[in-house]
Enzyme design. Structure first.
Site, PDB file in Angstrom:
ATOM      1  N   PHE A  37     -12.452  26.596   3.714  1.00  0.00           N
ATOM      2  CA  PHE A  37     -11.397  27.122   2.850  1.00  0.00           C
ATOM      3  C   PHE A  37     -10.797  28.384   3.461  1.00  0.00           C
ATOM      4  CE2 PHE A  37      -9.672  29.771  -0.480  1.00  0.00           C
ATOM      5  CZ  PHE A  37      -8.968  28.879  -1.274  1.00  0.00           C
ATOM      6  N   LEU A  84     -12.237  39.483  -3.143  1.00  0.00           N
ATOM      7  CA  LEU A  84     -12.542  40.383  -2.036  1.00  0.00           C
ATOM      8  C   LEU A  84     -11.985  39.812  -0.755  1.00  0.00           C
ATOM      9  CD1 LEU A  84     -16.334  41.160  -2.595  1.00  0.00           C
ATOM     10  CD2 LEU A  84     -14.468  42.794  -2.730  1.00  0.00           C
ATOM     11  N   GLU A 114     -24.578  45.096  -0.674  1.00  0.00           N
ATOM     12  CA  GLU A 114     -25.208  44.305  -1.737  1.00  0.00           C
ATOM     13  C   GLU A 114     -25.170  42.843  -1.350  1.00  0.00           C
ATOM     14  OE1 GLU A 114     -22.629  44.956  -5.031  1.00  0.00           O
ATOM     15  OE2 GLU A 114     -23.292  47.021  -5.321  1.00  0.00           O
ATOM     16  N   LYS A 116     -24.225  39.114  -1.782  1.00  0.00           N
ATOM     17  CA  LYS A 116     -23.155  38.426  -2.488  1.00  0.00           C
ATOM     18  C   LYS A 116     -23.776  37.191  -3.128  1.00  0.00           C
ATOM     19  CE  LYS A 116     -18.414  36.873  -1.668  1.00  0.00           C
ATOM     20  NZ  LYS A 116     -18.505  35.727  -2.539  1.00  0.00           N
ATOM     21  N   ASP A 118     -24.027  33.789  -5.037  1.00  0.00           N
ATOM     22  CA  ASP A 118     -23.108  32.659  -5.106  1.00  0.00           C
ATOM     23  C   ASP A 118     -23.131  32.034  -6.493  1.00  0.00           C
ATOM     24  OD1 ASP A 118     -21.223  30.921  -4.289  1.00  0.00           O
ATOM     25  OD2 ASP A 118     -22.578  29.613  -3.166  1.00  0.00           O
ATOM     26  N   GLU A 173     -22.231  38.550 -11.689  1.00  0.00           N
ATOM     27  CA  GLU A 173     -22.208  37.153 -11.272  1.00  0.00           C
ATOM     28  C   GLU A 173     -23.253  36.370 -12.057  1.00  0.00           C
ATOM     29  OE1 GLU A 173     -19.899  36.899  -8.959  1.00  0.00           O
ATOM     30  OE2 GLU A 173     -20.194  34.963  -7.969  1.00  0.00           O
ATOM     31  N   TYR A 225     -22.805  44.003 -10.911  1.00  0.00           N
ATOM     32  CA  TYR A 225     -22.552  44.762  -9.692  1.00  0.00           C
ATOM     33  C   TYR A 225     -21.317  45.663  -9.721  1.00  0.00           C
ATOM     34  CZ  TYR A 225     -19.845  40.463  -9.004  1.00  0.00           C
ATOM     35  OH  TYR A 225     -19.018  39.402  -9.181  1.00  0.00           O
ATOM     36  N   LYS A 312     -19.378  37.098   5.148  1.00  0.00           N
ATOM     37  CA  LYS A 312     -20.006  35.841   4.738  1.00  0.00           C
ATOM     38  C   LYS A 312     -20.862  35.259   5.845  1.00  0.00           C
ATOM     39  CE  LYS A 312     -16.934  34.196   1.179  1.00  0.00           C
ATOM     40  NZ  LYS A 312     -16.357  32.931   0.726  1.00  0.00           N
ATOM     41  N   CYS A 406     -21.591  -6.144  -7.479  1.00  0.00           N
ATOM     42  CA  CYS A 406     -22.888  -5.501  -7.266  1.00  0.00           C
ATOM     43  C   CYS A 406     -23.514  -6.004  -5.960  1.00  0.00           C
ATOM     44  CB  CYS A 406     -23.807  -5.798  -8.447  1.00  0.00           C
ATOM     45  SG  CYS A 406     -25.459  -5.138  -8.218  1.00  0.00           S
ATOM     46  N   CYS A 409     -26.843  -8.106  -7.239  1.00  0.00           N
ATOM     47  CA  CYS A 409     -26.836  -9.325  -8.064  1.00  0.00           C
ATOM     48  C   CYS A 409     -25.457  -9.968  -8.115  1.00  0.00           C
ATOM     49  CB  CYS A 409     -27.335  -9.011  -9.472  1.00  0.00           C
ATOM     50  SG  CYS A 409     -26.143  -8.056 -10.420  1.00  0.00           S
ATOM     51  N   CYS A 424     -22.970  -1.596 -12.588  1.00  0.00           N
ATOM     52  CA  CYS A 424     -23.235  -3.030 -12.655  1.00  0.00           C
ATOM     53  C   CYS A 424     -23.681  -3.312 -14.084  1.00  0.00           C
ATOM     54  CB  CYS A 424     -24.347  -3.410 -11.677  1.00  0.00           C
ATOM     55  SG  CYS A 424     -24.944  -5.089 -11.995  1.00  0.00           S
ATOM     56  N   CYS A 430     -30.188  -7.771 -13.090  1.00  0.00           N
ATOM     57  CA  CYS A 430     -29.984  -7.142 -11.793  1.00  0.00           C
ATOM     58  C   CYS A 430     -31.312  -6.517 -11.344  1.00  0.00           C
ATOM     59  CB  CYS A 430     -28.876  -6.097 -11.924  1.00  0.00           C
ATOM     60  SG  CYS A 430     -28.532  -5.212 -10.393  1.00  0.00           S
TER      61      CYS A 430
HETATM   62  S1  IVH Z   1     -17.561  43.156  -6.026  1.00  0.00           S
HETATM   63  C1  IVH Z   1     -13.265  44.512  -6.680  1.00  0.00           C
HETATM   64  N1  IVH Z   1     -20.074  42.551  -5.547  1.00  0.00           N
HETATM   65  O1  IVH Z   1     -17.654  37.526  -4.862  1.00  0.00           O
HETATM   66  C2  IVH Z   1     -14.705  44.176  -6.540  1.00  0.00           C
HETATM   67  N2  IVH Z   1     -18.550  40.765  -5.869  1.00  0.00           N
HETATM   68  O2  IVH Z   1     -15.383  36.989  -3.082  1.00  0.00           O
HETATM   69  C3  IVH Z   1     -14.942  42.712  -6.540  1.00  0.00           C
HETATM   70  N3  IVH Z   1     -19.577  38.538  -5.801  1.00  0.00           N
HETATM   71  O3  IVH Z   1     -15.140  37.817  -7.289  1.00  0.00           O
HETATM   72  C4  IVH Z   1     -16.274  42.198  -6.682  1.00  0.00           C
HETATM   73  N4  IVH Z   1     -21.639  39.217  -5.440  1.00  0.00           N
HETATM   74  O4  IVH Z   1     -17.440  36.807  -7.950  1.00  0.00           O
HETATM   75  C5  IVH Z   1     -18.838  42.076  -5.791  1.00  0.00           C
HETATM   76  N5  IVH Z   1     -22.337  42.174  -5.175  1.00  0.00           N
HETATM   77  C6  IVH Z   1     -21.111  41.712  -5.400  1.00  0.00           C
HETATM   78  C7  IVH Z   1     -20.857  40.319  -5.511  1.00  0.00           C
HETATM   79  C8  IVH Z   1     -19.540  39.891  -5.739  1.00  0.00           C
HETATM   80  C9  IVH Z   1     -20.861  38.175  -5.632  1.00  0.00           C
HETATM   81  C10 IVH Z   1     -18.455  37.598  -6.005  1.00  0.00           C
HETATM   82  C11 IVH Z   1     -17.526  37.959  -7.131  1.00  0.00           C
HETATM   83  C12 IVH Z   1     -16.205  38.202  -6.477  1.00  0.00           C
HETATM   84  C13 IVH Z   1     -16.316  37.363  -5.248  1.00  0.00           C
HETATM   85  C14 IVH Z   1     -15.361  37.830  -4.188  1.00  0.00           C
END
Ligand code: IVH
Length: 670
Positions: A37, A84, A114, A116, A118, A173, A225, A312, A406, A409, A424, A430
């Site tokens: 993406f 972000l 921090e 991130k 998911d 999150e 966060y 990432k 199927c 069967c 099926c 079956c």
């Molecule tokens: S800060 C303006 N901190 O990642 C500040 N985001 O790709 C924006 N996310 O929309 C967010 N862990 O859904 C922040 N420790 C973290 C995060 C975090 C996951 C997600 C969040 C954000 C997306 C951005």
């Protein structure tokens, strides 16, 4: 590329990215990786930079994707919820740091790194320490009001403690731990449903469920966060989060202050490996300016903050050939297409097969046998085909045609009205369906007849001895001995196992029947509440929906199952065979609640919900899941939604708090 081609490509990328946003945010079923993406988005950004005249006002480079659906109240964010900027490379991180150094001439600065998480972003408001509102990100400007669903998250306090400000917003999150995800998928498969692709999809799908009771059954977690408030009482992001932690909010324990890029890189290096042993999925690290003044100084672009960036981790993609597509028939008759691949190594395992989900997915990928394909591990669990390398396809490869009959069967398949799945319909004739139901019946979590494995079931079926689960109870030793390679001892073992299964409690018999959508937990709730099978056979869908965690879909599936004459006959035979078809009551503690129906709601401080429910039964009361005119008491814990309370008040139902309830059954303040 000439300008005509550039325009075409911009149009094409814009449409594709919009579609991917929709799949990611609304359907919660992304079909390409984040990496892919971001690659497409960067290509579009680049082309728009070169040919600004073709950049469209609705370009995905200018807007965050939207998860707004029509089923929840839409709420405008007090402050926009931005996404972000992100990067996969150290060089771009250096650029980011360079831009900051340049903007903050001569100032020293500090970052906070921090993980991130998911999952999906949520904005939460606390007023006077009480959770009052939770809204999804939506399109960044407005999102869905999912307060009731978010309240069901156990790790999120409904009431703060300590020295909290009277009013503030905090963002975070919502996600699901991998273990919980795997368990949920096991239960889904046991209930004849298809597994989810990854924890993120479940988390986001769960929040969009209409029935909060169903959300409560999904073990969601949350990490906060981002603290926001009118009056700036904290100097740094770090202090704000430490304070939030002291009020009871869940703040990541893995964050670190870093005084320069070197420290940031060592954090990244550590977590690229260490993340694999975390209990949840992380797709990167967020690097933020610690000082809130400096955050303000740096400000925002139209879409992202200048004071933060996401780095990432790359997910590994493998490139291999699709040998062919085969089809599996499940015990419910659902057909699953499977990609058989030339073996390839991916994140340390050899992948030979990948799920193709359904006919829509095959059509969308336009995948054809012989193609070179890209394979990834969705949420690092189930490998999936994410795309086709069209450059390697010959000219005259015909499009793939989905099967119409199927594979087992040869009955003509039917397609679910709203779903993408083919079924099926030949339930009783079956072979994989018939054998699949028997395998499910004898499984450990069901009737636990471990002396019968799938090979034996195959033999029994082929010999015409067992066509359905009731036939098991008519088996005789002499019949078993006619089977190939069946020794006296194993035959006797089988009969003993079958005999012992007569003692298996009702809840597991109910699960063993393999009614669609009735997994272990639902079966337990039903058994506890229905008491016996006769009640279930005649219950209306409205009555069924009174049971904990039973919504309309499950209720309909149950009544449909019991309406079939073949199933009525089956139950009759199982009854004759002496199976337990009613709940055995444990010796009661008292009959203080006799004749009363109670509904419990909210979170309790001294006991779990299950324990409270059990106490109700042990004291002669009945549990129901929603308030109706038949309810005598609503036992309300913490964080009860106003709608429930109002309904109880309107119907004149007495409301008890946890202590009052405990006193009522004689467990009160000791
Ligand atoms: S800060 C303006 N901190 O990642 C500040 N985001 O790709 C924006 N996310 O929309 C967010 N862990 O859904 C922040 N420790 C973290 C995060 C975090 C996951 C997600 C969040 C954000 C997306 C951005």
């Amino acid at each position: 590329m000439d300008s005509r081609q550039a325009k075409d490509r911009i149009d094409q990328l814009t449409a594709a990215l919009k579609d991917h946003n929709y799949r990611y945010y609304v359907l919660a079923e992304p079909v390409i990786s984040d990496f892919e993406f971001d690659r497409l988005l960067k290509e579009l950004e680049y082309l728009e930079g070169q040919y600004p005249q073709y950049a469209r006002p609705d370009s995905p480079t200018r807007h965050v994707g939207s998860d707004v659906s029509n089923e929840f109240r839409s709420i405008r964010h007090k402050r926009p919820m931005l996404s972000l900027g992100n990067t996969y490379s150290a060089a771009e991180l250096k650029d980011f740091d360079g831009r900051i150094a340049k903007a903050l001439v001569n100032e020293t600065y500090e970052y906070v790194c921090e993980l991130k998480v998911d999952g999906l972003a949520i904005s939460i408001f606390y007023e006077q320490g009480r959770l009052v509102q939770a809204v999804t990100r939506g399109d960044g400007v407005q999102g869905d009001d999912v307060t009731e669903n978010v309240r069901t998250i156990r790790s999120l306090p409904k009431q703060l403690h300590g020295n909290y400000p009277s009013s503030f917003e905090i963002r975070g999150e919502i996600f699901m731990h991998r273990k919980a995800f795997e368990k949920l998928n096991e239960e889904r498969q046991a209930a004849g449903e298809l597994p989810y692709a990854n924890p993120r999809n479940v988390a986001s799908g769960s929040l969009k469920l209409k029935d909060s009771r169903e959300v409560a059954a999904r073990p969601l977690d949350i990490i906060l966060y981002h603290y926001l408030e009118e009056q700036q009482r904290f100097a740094t992001h770090w202090e704000a989060l430490e304070a939030a932690r002291s009020w009871g909010l869940n703040i990541s324990p893995h964050s670190r202050k870093c005084s320069g890029l070197e420290e940031v890189f060592s954090f990244l290096k550590h977590w690229d490996e260490a993340r694999k042993s975390l209990s949840f999925d992380t797709d990167g690290v967020v690097i933020k300016m610690n000082s809130l003044n400096q955050q303000q100084e740096l400000g925002y672009t139209a879409k992202v903050p200048r004071w933060a960036i996401a780095y990432k981790f790359q997910t590994e993609t493998a490139h291999t050939r699709l040998i062919n597509i085969s089809f599996q028939v499940g015990r419910t008759g659902a057909i699953t297409p499977v990609a058989n691949l030339e073996p390839v190594s991916l994140l340390g395992t050899i992948v030979k097969r990948a799920s193709l989900y359904n006919a829509n997915e095959i059509e969308r990928l336009d995948i054809r046998p012989g193609d070179w394909v890209y394979v990834e591990k969705g949420g690092e669990i189930i490998p999936k085909v994410t795309g086709v390398d069209f450059s390697k396809r010959g000219n005259d490869v015909p499009a793939f045609r989905y099967i119409s009959h199927c594979p087992e069967c040869h009955t003509e398949l039917v397609r679910e009205e709203d779903g993408a799945l083919h079924y099926c319909p030949n339930e009783t004739g079956c072979p994989p369906q018939v054998k699949g139901r028997i395998e499910h019946f004898v499984a450990r979590k069901a009737m636990n007849i471990d002396s019968i494995g799938s090979e034996t079931i195959d033999l029994l079926y082929k010999a015409g001895l067992v066509q359905n689960v009731a036939d098991l109870y008519d088996l005789r030793l002499a019949q078993l001995l006619t089977l190939e390679r069946m020794a006296d001892k194993s035959a006797q073992n089988m009969l003993n196992g079958i005999d012992a299964s007569r003692q298996v409690p009702f809840e597991r018999v109910l699960f063993a029947l393999g009614i669609r959508h009735v997994g272990e937990t639902v079966a337990r709730n039903i058994a506890a509440s229905a008491g016996n099978i006769a009640w279930l056979e005649q219950a209306s869908t409205e009555q069924l929906q009174q049971i904990e965690e039973v919504g309309q879909i499950i209720a309909t599936s149950i009544s449909h199952w019991f309406s079939k004459p073949a199933h009525k006959q089956l139950i009759h035979r199982l009854q004759q065979a002496g199976l337990k078809l009613e709940t055995e009551h444990k010796a009661a503690d008292s009959d203080l609640l006799k004749g009363n129906t109670l509904v419990i709601t909210g979170t309790f401080l001294q006991y779990s919900r299950d324990e409270i429910r059990e106490m109700i039964e042990r004291n002669g009361g009945k549990n129901a899941s929603s308030v109706s005119k038949n309810t005598n008491y609503l036992v309300a814990g913490e964080g009860v939604g106003p709608a429930k309370m109002e309904k109880a008040l309107a119907l004149g139902v007495a409301i008890l708090n946890e202590d009052e309830f405990l006193t009522m059954i004689g467990h009160g303040n000791k």
